[in-house]
Design a protein around this motif. Structure first.
Motif, PDB file in Angstrom:
ATOM      1  N   LYS A 181     -11.466  -1.226  -2.374  1.00 21.92           N
ATOM      2  CA  LYS A 181     -11.082  -0.060  -1.581  1.00 21.92           C
ATOM      3  C   LYS A 181      -9.721   0.445  -2.038  1.00 21.92           C
ATOM      4  N   LEU A 182      -9.653   1.742  -2.319  1.00 22.91           N
ATOM      5  CA  LEU A 182      -8.425   2.370  -2.792  1.00 22.91           C
ATOM      6  C   LEU A 182      -7.879   3.338  -1.748  1.00 22.91           C
ATOM      7  N   PRO A 183      -6.562   3.533  -1.728  1.00 25.54           N
ATOM      8  CA  PRO A 183      -5.543   2.863  -2.531  1.00 25.54           C
ATOM      9  C   PRO A 183      -5.309   1.429  -2.078  1.00 25.54           C
ATOM     10  N   ARG A 184      -4.898   0.575  -3.016  1.00 22.29           N
ATOM     11  CA  ARG A 184      -4.649  -0.828  -2.729  1.00 22.29           C
ATOM     12  C   ARG A 184      -3.228  -1.048  -2.221  1.00 22.29           C
ATOM     13  N   SER A 185      -3.047  -2.149  -1.523  1.00 23.69           N
ATOM     14  CA  SER A 185      -1.723  -2.573  -1.102  1.00 23.69           C
ATOM     15  C   SER A 185      -1.656  -4.102  -1.171  1.00 23.69           C
ATOM     16  N   PRO A 186      -0.777  -4.636  -1.995  1.00 23.88           N
ATOM     17  CA  PRO A 186       0.203  -3.944  -2.825  1.00 23.88           C
ATOM     18  C   PRO A 186      -0.440  -3.330  -4.066  1.00 23.88           C
ATOM     19  N   THR A 187       0.180  -2.277  -4.557  1.00 27.12           N
ATOM     20  CA  THR A 187      -0.274  -1.643  -5.795  1.00 27.12           C
ATOM     21  C   THR A 187       0.261  -2.421  -6.998  1.00 27.12           C
ATOM     22  N   ILE A 251      -2.105   3.339  -7.448  1.00 30.18           N
ATOM     23  CA  ILE A 251      -3.344   3.388  -6.671  1.00 30.18           C
ATOM     24  C   ILE A 251      -4.083   2.048  -6.704  1.00 30.18           C
ATOM     25  N   TYR A 252      -4.173   1.461  -7.887  1.00 28.29           N
ATOM     26  CA  TYR A 252      -4.916   0.209  -8.071  1.00 28.29           C
ATOM     27  C   TYR A 252      -4.016  -1.000  -7.848  1.00 28.29           C
ATOM     28  N   GLY A 253      -4.665  -2.165  -7.646  1.00 25.04           N
ATOM     29  CA  GLY A 253      -3.917  -3.369  -7.332  1.00 25.04           C
ATOM     30  C   GLY A 253      -4.213  -4.537  -8.251  1.00 25.04           C
ATOM     31  N   ALA A 254      -4.069  -5.743  -7.692  1.00 25.96           N
ATOM     32  CA  ALA A 254      -4.138  -6.974  -8.473  1.00 25.96           C
ATOM     33  C   ALA A 254      -5.490  -7.182  -9.147  1.00 25.96           C
TER      34      ALA A 254
END
Length: 321
Positions: A181-187, A251-254
């Protein structure tokens, strides 16, 4: 790699360095000539900007058409091919073999058909081959002869728990039709900042070299994401999310950042790096992976979004480059 304006083709050839022996024949490729060039396991369109004699061999400074100048490099004749119809067909066949979508570069890939069992098997094999140590072909890993460095692959040992993360990631997207799911947190940007803060607190001060490496990771991520870090089922989501020059690292994460470390050996294979510098780089990349592993439960999603790939649009956010 990323899109960029065309480079100035008017660069002139530099004189041969002192002591070099002039070969009897002239250069195979001329300045301004459009060619096909190997970069890693793929073939790209390029333009020769300079031709020089180095250590009794012709070397060519090429610009990859449609890519950032950051990827410009010196290559030997063994990396180049004439831009002929036959070689273009060879390029297309290799792209197909590497499972590359022709529309990725333009960012307008259409929604694909349901993945067949054969396609699914190819994706799974790709994950296994990339994660497994030492399974890349020598041709992919090699540094051109005469570059002054030993033919050596950048080795990045991914911790076992992160390897499992990669396999689970592949299964969620390709087999269960789920998405991150976007946006990710943390990015990705936020993770890189957290690592810099962690190193500063741990060591008292973060060396400039770490800051440069983190900038490099971010740059590689932003350029490589649309080309080689997405599964086919994620490309529509990417097109919805990355608009108006928004940086993917905001926007994207780990989950997608970890995929980059699978591809980094392939990306760095043709970069000329002294052995001592290479060893230090490998140690720093491993330290960063251990940081991801230490924060795995915080940085990575425990479950992906069950919404079908074709449904809905991604909320848009992130800074403009």
């Amino acid at each position: 790699m990323g899109n960029s304006s065309k480079d100035n083709d008017s660069a002139t050839s530099a004189d041969a360095s002192a002591g070099d022996v002039q070969p009897s024949n002239s250069a195979v490729y001329s300045e301004g000539e459009k060619v096909l060039a190997y970069h890693g396991p793929r073939i790209y369109e390029a333009k020769v900007q300079k031709a020089e004699i180095r250590k009794s061999e012709w070397k060519y400074f090429v610009h990859y058409l449609g890519w950032s100048k950051n990827w410009d490099e010196w290559v030997g004749e063994e990396r180049l091919m004439k831009h002929t119809e036959e070689n273009v067909m060879k390029q297309q066949a290799l792209d197909k073999k590497q499972n590359v979508d022709k529309n990725v570069k333009s960012g307008r890939s259409s929604q694909g058909k349901a993945k067949s069992s054969t396609d699914a098997k190819m994706d799974k094999e790709d994950v296994k081959n990339n994660v497994s140590k030492g399974k890349k072909r020598k041709h992919d890993a090699g540094v051109e002869k005469g570059s002054g460095t030993v033919e050596k692959l950048v080795k990045i040992q991914i911790p076992a728990t992160l390897k499992k993360q990669l396999v689970d990631d592949w299964d969620s997207v390709t087999q269960q039709d789920k998405l991150v799911k976007l946006p990710r947190s943390p990015t990705v940007d936020e993770i890189l900042t957290k690592y810099l803060e962690y190193k500063s607190k741990k060591d008292g001060i973060a060396p400039d070299s770490i800051g440069e490496i983190l900038k490099g990771i971010r740059c590689y991520f932003d350029k490589a994401l649309p080309m080689m870090l997405l599964y086919k089922k994620e490309r529509k989501q990417y097109n919805d999310a990355i608009v108006d020059n928004v940086s993917p690292s905001t926007i994207y994460g780990a989950e997608h950042l970890l995929r980059l470390f699978v591809k980094l050996p392939e990306l760095l294979a043709y970069v000329t790096i002294e052995e001592e510098t290479l060893n230090r780089l490998q140690q720093k990349l491993l330290d960063f992976l251990k940081f991801l592993q230490k924060n795995q439960s915080t940085f990575f999603l425990s479950a992906y979004d069950g919404t079908k790939v074709s449904e809905g649009k991604v909320p848009r956010r992130g800074r403009v480059l």
